[in-house]
Design a protein around this motif. Structure first.
Motif, PDB file in Angstrom:
ATOM      1  N   ASP A 140       0.831  -1.207   0.000  1.00 55.66           N
ATOM      2  CA  ASP A 140       0.000   0.000   0.000  1.00 55.66           C
ATOM      3  C   ASP A 140       0.866   1.258   0.000  1.00 55.66           C
ATOM      4  OD1 ASP A 140      -2.179  -1.633   0.039  1.00 55.66           O
ATOM      5  OD2 ASP A 140      -2.664  -1.329   2.158  1.00 55.66           O
ATOM      6  N   ALA A 141       1.980   1.214   0.732  1.00 56.96           N
ATOM      7  CA  ALA A 141       2.886   2.364   0.741  1.00 56.96           C
ATOM      8  C   ALA A 141       3.504   2.586  -0.637  1.00 56.96           C
ATOM      9  CB  ALA A 141       3.981   2.159   1.783  1.00 56.96           C
ATOM     10  N   ALA A 142       3.853   1.488  -1.318  1.00 58.11           N
ATOM     11  CA  ALA A 142       4.433   1.603  -2.659  1.00 58.11           C
ATOM     12  C   ALA A 142       3.408   2.125  -3.660  1.00 58.11           C
ATOM     13  CB  ALA A 142       4.971   0.250  -3.109  1.00 58.11           C
ATOM     14  N   VAL A 143       2.166   1.670  -3.534  1.00 59.88           N
ATOM     15  CA  VAL A 143       1.098   2.142  -4.433  1.00 59.88           C
ATOM     16  C   VAL A 143       0.879   3.643  -4.252  1.00 59.88           C
ATOM     17  CG1 VAL A 143      -1.379   2.023  -4.889  1.00 59.88           C
ATOM     18  CG2 VAL A 143      -0.061  -0.075  -4.630  1.00 59.88           C
ATOM     19  N   LYS A 144       0.859   4.084  -3.003  1.00 58.66           N
ATOM     20  CA  LYS A 144       0.668   5.514  -2.732  1.00 58.66           C
ATOM     21  C   LYS A 144       1.826   6.332  -3.297  1.00 58.66           C
ATOM     22  CE  LYS A 144      -0.087   8.787   1.046  1.00 58.66           C
ATOM     23  NZ  LYS A 144      -0.248   8.953   2.520  1.00 58.66           N
ATOM     24  N   ALA A 145       3.047   5.867  -3.095  1.00 61.58           N
ATOM     25  CA  ALA A 145       4.212   6.586  -3.618  1.00 61.58           C
ATOM     26  C   ALA A 145       4.214   6.591  -5.146  1.00 61.58           C
ATOM     27  CB  ALA A 145       5.493   5.953  -3.093  1.00 61.58           C
ATOM     28  N   ARG A 146       3.760   5.487  -5.749  1.00 58.26           N
ATOM     29  CA  ARG A 146       3.686   5.424  -7.215  1.00 58.26           C
ATOM     30  C   ARG A 146       2.694   6.448  -7.754  1.00 58.26           C
ATOM     31  NH1 ARG A 146       1.631  -0.124  -9.848  1.00 58.26           N
ATOM     32  NH2 ARG A 146      -0.270   0.653  -8.851  1.00 58.26           N
ATOM     33  N   SER A 147       1.552   6.586  -7.097  1.00 59.66           N
ATOM     34  CA  SER A 147       0.555   7.579  -7.515  1.00 59.66           C
ATOM     35  C   SER A 147       1.104   8.993  -7.387  1.00 59.66           C
ATOM     36  CB  SER A 147      -0.713   7.428  -6.680  1.00 59.66           C
ATOM     37  OG  SER A 147      -1.303   6.163  -6.865  1.00 59.66           O
ATOM     38  N   GLN A 148       1.816   9.249  -6.291  1.00 66.17           N
ATOM     39  CA  GLN A 148       2.417  10.575  -6.103  1.00 66.17           C
ATOM     40  C   GLN A 148       3.463  10.869  -7.166  1.00 66.17           C
ATOM     41  OE1 GLN A 148       3.782  10.124  -2.066  1.00 66.17           O
ATOM     42  NE2 GLN A 148       1.915  10.978  -1.186  1.00 66.17           N
ATOM     43  N   ALA A 149       4.215   9.850  -7.546  1.00 68.31           N
ATOM     44  CA  ALA A 149       5.225  10.034  -8.596  1.00 68.31           C
ATOM     45  C   ALA A 149       4.569  10.387  -9.923  1.00 68.31           C
ATOM     46  CB  ALA A 149       6.071   8.767  -8.733  1.00 68.31           C
ATOM     47  N   ARG A 201      13.336  12.313 -15.562  1.00 62.42           N
ATOM     48  CA  ARG A 201      14.041  11.032 -15.578  1.00 62.42           C
ATOM     49  C   ARG A 201      14.051  10.396 -14.185  1.00 62.42           C
ATOM     50  NH1 ARG A 201      20.408  10.641 -16.903  1.00 62.42           N
ATOM     51  NH2 ARG A 201      20.428  11.856 -14.965  1.00 62.42           N
ATOM     52  N   ALA A 202      14.349  11.188 -13.161  1.00 60.36           N
ATOM     53  CA  ALA A 202      14.409  10.649 -11.800  1.00 60.36           C
ATOM     54  C   ALA A 202      13.048  10.128 -11.347  1.00 60.36           C
ATOM     55  CB  ALA A 202      14.910  11.730 -10.847  1.00 60.36           C
ATOM     56  N   ILE A 203      11.994  10.898 -11.629  1.00 62.89           N
ATOM     57  CA  ILE A 203      10.663  10.492 -11.176  1.00 62.89           C
ATOM     58  C   ILE A 203      10.168   9.286 -11.963  1.00 62.89           C
ATOM     59  CG2 ILE A 203       8.268  11.236 -10.891  1.00 62.89           C
ATOM     60  CD1 ILE A 203       9.337  14.096 -10.567  1.00 62.89           C
ATOM     61  N   ALA A 204      10.452   9.251 -13.267  1.00 63.73           N
ATOM     62  CA  ALA A 204      10.028   8.106 -14.083  1.00 63.73           C
ATOM     63  C   ALA A 204      10.713   6.829 -13.619  1.00 63.73           C
ATOM     64  CB  ALA A 204      10.332   8.370 -15.550  1.00 63.73           C
ATOM     65  N   ARG A 205      12.004   6.912 -13.308  1.00 69.64           N
ATOM     66  CA  ARG A 205      12.707   5.728 -12.798  1.00 69.64           C
ATOM     67  C   ARG A 205      12.141   5.290 -11.452  1.00 69.64           C
ATOM     68  NH1 ARG A 205      19.070   7.093 -14.388  1.00 69.64           N
ATOM     69  NH2 ARG A 205      18.783   6.858 -16.656  1.00 69.64           N
ATOM     70  N   ARG A 206      11.785   6.282 -10.635  1.00 71.27           N
ATOM     71  CA  ARG A 206      11.176   5.944  -9.350  1.00 71.27           C
ATOM     72  C   ARG A 206       9.847   5.229  -9.558  1.00 71.27           C
ATOM     73  NH1 ARG A 206       9.674  11.100  -6.382  1.00 71.27           N
ATOM     74  NH2 ARG A 206      11.915  11.438  -6.736  1.00 71.27           N
ATOM     75  N   TRP A 207       9.031   5.737 -10.506  1.00 71.53           N
ATOM     76  CA  TRP A 207       7.743   5.107 -10.781  1.00 71.53           C
ATOM     77  C   TRP A 207       7.932   3.665 -11.246  1.00 71.53           C
ATOM     78  CZ3 TRP A 207       4.841   2.398 -14.107  1.00 71.53           C
ATOM     79  CH2 TRP A 207       3.458   2.400 -13.945  1.00 71.53           C
ATOM     80  N   LEU A 208       8.858   3.444 -12.138  1.00 73.53           N
ATOM     81  CA  LEU A 208       9.090   2.097 -12.653  1.00 73.53           C
ATOM     82  C   LEU A 208       9.568   1.152 -11.551  1.00 73.53           C
ATOM     83  CD1 LEU A 208      10.786   3.022 -16.057  1.00 73.53           C
ATOM     84  CD2 LEU A 208       8.508   2.006 -15.745  1.00 73.53           C
ATOM     85  N   ARG A 215       4.282  -5.151  -8.055  1.00 65.55           N
ATOM     86  CA  ARG A 215       4.033  -6.451  -8.688  1.00 65.55           C
ATOM     87  C   ARG A 215       4.662  -7.591  -7.885  1.00 65.55           C
ATOM     88  NH1 ARG A 215       6.746  -6.307 -13.034  1.00 65.55           N
ATOM     89  NH2 ARG A 215       7.205  -4.113 -13.435  1.00 65.55           N
ATOM     90  N   ASP A 216       5.824  -7.350  -7.308  1.00 68.50           N
ATOM     91  CA  ASP A 216       6.450  -8.377  -6.457  1.00 68.50           C
ATOM     92  C   ASP A 216       5.597  -8.654  -5.222  1.00 68.50           C
ATOM     93  OD1 ASP A 216       8.556  -8.658  -8.179  1.00 68.50           O
ATOM     94  OD2 ASP A 216       9.920  -7.337  -7.058  1.00 68.50           O
ATOM     95  N   HIS A 217       5.094  -7.592  -4.599  1.00 65.39           N
ATOM     96  CA  HIS A 217       4.233  -7.764  -3.423  1.00 65.39           C
ATOM     97  C   HIS A 217       2.955  -8.503  -3.796  1.00 65.39           C
ATOM     98  CE1 HIS A 217       6.839  -5.589  -0.854  1.00 65.39           C
ATOM     99  NE2 HIS A 217       6.571  -4.388  -1.315  1.00 65.39           N
ATOM    100  N   ASP A 218       2.387  -8.165  -4.947  1.00 65.39           N
ATOM    101  CA  ASP A 218       1.158  -8.835  -5.382  1.00 65.39           C
ATOM    102  C   ASP A 218       1.389 -10.333  -5.561  1.00 65.39           C
ATOM    103  OD1 ASP A 218      -0.481  -6.624  -5.345  1.00 65.39           O
ATOM    104  OD2 ASP A 218      -0.122  -6.106  -7.460  1.00 65.39           O
ATOM    105  N   ALA A 219       2.525 -10.677  -6.136  1.00 66.05           N
ATOM    106  CA  ALA A 219       2.830 -12.097  -6.340  1.00 66.05           C
ATOM    107  C   ALA A 219       2.976 -12.815  -5.002  1.00 66.05           C
ATOM    108  CB  ALA A 219       4.100 -12.246  -7.165  1.00 66.05           C
ATOM    109  N   SER A 220       3.676 -12.198  -4.069  1.00 63.77           N
ATOM    110  CA  SER A 220       3.852 -12.823  -2.749  1.00 63.77           C
ATOM    111  C   SER A 220       2.540 -12.925  -2.003  1.00 63.77           C
ATOM    112  CB  SER A 220       4.863 -12.009  -1.923  1.00 63.77           C
ATOM    113  OG  SER A 220       6.127 -11.981  -2.551  1.00 63.77           O
ATOM    114  N   LEU A 221       1.721 -11.866  -2.065  1.00 63.08           N
ATOM    115  CA  LEU A 221       0.417 -11.894  -1.407  1.00 63.08           C
ATOM    116  C   LEU A 221      -0.483 -12.964  -2.020  1.00 63.08           C
ATOM    117  CD1 LEU A 221      -0.283  -8.068  -0.983  1.00 63.08           C
ATOM    118  CD2 LEU A 221      -0.024  -9.741   0.857  1.00 63.08           C
TER     119      LEU A 221
END
Length: 283
Positions: A140-149, A201-208, A215-221
């Motif tokens: 959830d923290a990663a999803v929120k940060a991705r949206s902010q990015a 460039r920095a923000i796009a790399r962060r988003w990726l 996706r890793d968390h989704d697979a583990s969950l």
């Protein structure tokens, strides 16, 4: 609880905090027997247990914040065979009226147990559901940060130099845009064009990177949820995220939850050991 507590029984109430816990002991008659402040550590937990046992036979511990600051103490006491009851924190209105007093809060917790006002056992937090909760928090923290990015990218693109913005407008698809931005070469920071490219460039790399983490968390969950409650994932419209939320709500020890409607005794093809999964299979 008040019908089964003997006069000699000891009830301990605990008000928990990050660094210290405050405890108060009362007898089965409601007599205040003493108070203790301990550090929130293994050594402190042992000191609390020794102190409680020195007063007499311990009937139960009533602990505030068993899902946060009191989680470690709750697990410690359960491991040592002592019943722990989850006590709600006092209302904000009461704290405003009388002021914050850790000892009073701890005594209030003990008297709630004595009066039988609290009966819920805390979540054990020691098995698969706790693993799911940990990963869900990170996801959830990663999803929120991705949206902010993504919001930051849009804000910079809107005000970027025209030559840069018009070139980006010709790209089709979110992933194509992100990969293009991640590969930008801003060069020396001597112009707004260069600074815009460096930021994008920095923000796009962060988003990726965040997208890969999600996706890793989704697979583990998905793996953990499938192993614990396979029937739950087979319910109509049930996704991994929703299934994880339901399992977290119930916890590793579903016997905490009481319902007038009994859990189904049988389930459809993929039967689960977890009651939430069995119930979902019959939905």
């Amino acid at each position: 609880m008040s019908d089964t507590v003997s006069d000699a029984d000891i009830i301990i109430g605990v008000d928990t905090h990050k660094s210290t816990h405050a405890a108060v002991a009362i007898s089965g008659l409601g007599v205040h027997l003493g108070s203790l402040s301990i550090p929130a550590s293994s050594r402190g937990y042992e000191a609390l247990l020794d102190w409680a046992r020195s007063l007499g036979p311990v009937r139960a511990f009533g602990i505030e914040g068993t899902g946060s600051y009191g989680a470690g103490l709750s697990r410690f006491l359960n491991d040592h065979g002592h019943p722990v009851l989850e006590v709600n924190r006092p209302s904000r209105q009461l704290r405003y009226q009388r002021g914050k007093d850790d000892t009073l809060d701890a005594e209030s917790a003990a008297r709630s147990v004595l009066a039988g006002q609290v009966t819920a056992r805390p979540k054990s937090g020691t098995s698969t559901v706790e693993m799911i909760r940990h990963l869900k928090v990170a996801r959830d923290a990663a999803v929120k940060a991705r949206s902010q990015a993504m919001q930051a990218l849009k804000a910079i693109i809107v005000s970027a130099p025209s030559a840069l913005r018009e070139g980006l407008d010709r790209l089709h698809g979110k992933m194509a845009l992100l990969r293009h931005l991640a590969a930008l070469r801003p060069g020396p920071l001597t112009s707004t064009m260069a600074s815009a490219k460096a930021s994008l460039r920095a923000i796009a790399r962060r988003w990726l990177a965040l997208d890969a983490e999600v996706r890793d968390h989704d697979a583990s969950l998905g793996q953990l949820t499938q192993s614990l409650a396979p029937a739950l994932l087979q319910a109509h419209g049930m996704g991994t995220g929703t299934a994880a939320e339901m399992l977290i709500l119930v916890g590793d020890n579903p016997e905490r939850i009481h319902s007038k409607r009994p859990w189904p005794s049988s389930a459809a093809p993929a039967r689960s050991q977890h009651p939430v999964g069995r119930q979902a299979a019959t939905a």
